[in-house]
Write an enzyme that holds these catalytic residues in place. Structure first.
Site, short mmCIF file in Angstrom:
data_model
loop_
_atom_site.label_atom_id
_atom_site.label_comp_id
_atom_site.label_asym_id
_atom_site.label_seq_id
_atom_site.Cartn_x
_atom_site.Cartn_y
_atom_site.Cartn_z
N HIS A 160 -3.50 6.85 2.71
CA HIS A 160 -3.88 5.53 2.20
C HIS A 160 -5.26 5.18 2.74
CE1 HIS A 160 -4.13 1.43 1.23
NE2 HIS A 160 -3.82 0.96 2.42
N ASN A 201 -10.21 -0.82 0.28
CA ASN A 201 -8.75 -0.66 0.28
C ASN A 201 -8.20 -1.19 -1.05
OD1 ASN A 201 -6.00 -0.92 0.61
ND2 ASN A 201 -6.12 -1.78 2.67
N CYS A 246 0.82 -1.22 0.00
CA CYS A 246 0.00 0.00 0.00
C CYS A 246 0.85 1.27 0.00
CB CYS A 246 -0.95 -0.01 1.19
SG CYS A 246 -1.92 -1.51 1.26
#
Ligand code: COA
Length: 322
Positions: free
Chosen positions: A249, A279, A113
């Site tokens: 994020h 996500n 990520c």
């Protein structure tokens, strides 16, 4: 010269899976998912032709068009991903072919990520060294193919998509950057690759699925990300009040709001798309950046702080002037 983002683009699969829909697949509920994560739905690829490559290429094309940059002027393409369609060649090389960017050097980065931030920081370092002039950075994931769809602890969290930024070497743009890794935490969020099938090894042929110790990742995120934010601001001699938007994020809205609380800042400074994207790992920050850009929220001169964390463990941040 520093890296300056001059165009953004994104590409999300058409199909969305709502929490209600997932509750027909695994033992979960909209109430559980929304209250723990803020996620209401996520985009998932729904055909053989919708791939990491197709989404990455389209997001890249849109970013170049937004920037008014010809693919032939690109000298660098970096794709951040943990879910490429290929072990080799790199997805970046395949994007290069798709876009028609014959003069670019192309390679992938695997930093989960944090991948888009690692890529942006790498581009900035090349620009500071005077090596390249125009780059395309893409974060893309088809996480749905590495998720165990019978595991309710992970399958409700992730989504597919791509985001991209066209970047040029300029007198202004990046102000500061930061990144780091801690491999000792590698086991709390991991996905094993294919098993070896050589004549000497007899291993299981099971495909690797994503495993996550959610609570450990949560603790890591709410400690590490505020540290990153304060550290990069200190490096630049700025304070949290100087930042117009924090583009974090998009893993979980509880993590984002906890960070806002810790920094004593209003949530309006933390745009979020986790409710409709889930996500998307390396794609999450560039998708959000594109949404914010296209919504007209950004003005020339705004200070943006991009920050993220992920498997590795990894973390990164970029402070830039829009
Ligand atoms: N639906 C319903 N119940 C679920 C569930 C789901 N999708 N997933 C887990 N549960 C259950 C668990 O089995 C557990 O049940 P039990 O108490 O009977 O054992 C209960 O809910 C609580 O589970 P727990 O793991 O303690 O939940 P949590 O409050 O820690 O929330 C996360 C789980 C994953 C949402 C949270 O830990 C988190 O956000 N972690 C960070 C994840 C992340 O950001 N990952 C990406 C990093 S890049």
């Amino acid at each position: 010269m520093r890296a300056k983002i001059i165009g953004t683009g994104s590409c999300l699969p058409d199909k969305t899976a709502t929490n209600e829909y997932l509750s027909t697949i695994v033992d979960t509920s909209d109430e559980w998912i929304q209250s723990r994560t803020g996620i209401a739905e996520r985009h998932l690829v729904s055909s053989e032709t919708e791939t990491s490559l197709s989404m990455a290429t389209e997001a890249g094309r849109r970013a170049l068009s937004d920037a008014g940059l010809d693919p032939k002027d690109l000298d660098l393409i970096i794709v951040a991903t943990v879910s490429s369609d290929f072990i080799t060649p790199s997805l970046a090389c395949m994007v290069q072919r798709g876009l028609g960017a014959p003069h670019a050097t192309a390679f992938d980065i695997n930093a989960a990520c944090s991948g888009f931030l690692f890529a942006l920081n790498t581009v900035d370092a090349y620009f500071q060294a005077g090596i390249y002039q125009n780059a395309l950075i893409i974060g893309v994931e088809t996480l749905s193919k590495i998720i165990d769809w019978a595991d309710r602890t992970t399958c409700v969290l992730f989504g597919d998509g791509a985001g991209a930024a066209a970047v040029t070497a300029s007198e202004e743009g990046m102000i500061a950057s930061l990144q780091g890794s801690d491999g000792s935490g590698g086991d709390i969020l991991l996905c094993k690759s294919r098993s070896n099938n050589n004549p000497y090894i007899s291993t299981s042929k099971e495909p690797g699925y994503l495993f996550m110790d959610g609570q450990e990742v949560f603790k890591f995120a709410v400690k590490k990300e505020p540290e990153c934010i304060l550290s990069i601001l200190e490096q630049a001699g700025l304070t949290v009040e100087d930042v117009d938007y924090f583009l974090l994020h998009q893993a979980n809205y509880r993590i984002i709001s906890s960070i806002a609380r810790k920094l004593k800042l209003p949530l309006e400074k933390f745009p979020s798309n986790v409710s409709h994207c889930g996500n998307t790992s390396a794609a999450s920050i560039p998708i959000l950046l594109d949404e914010v850009n296209r919504a007209g929220l950004l003005s020339k001169g705004d200070i943006l702080l991009l920050s993220g964390f992920g498997a590795g463990l990894t973390w990164g941040a970029a402070l830039l002037r829009w």
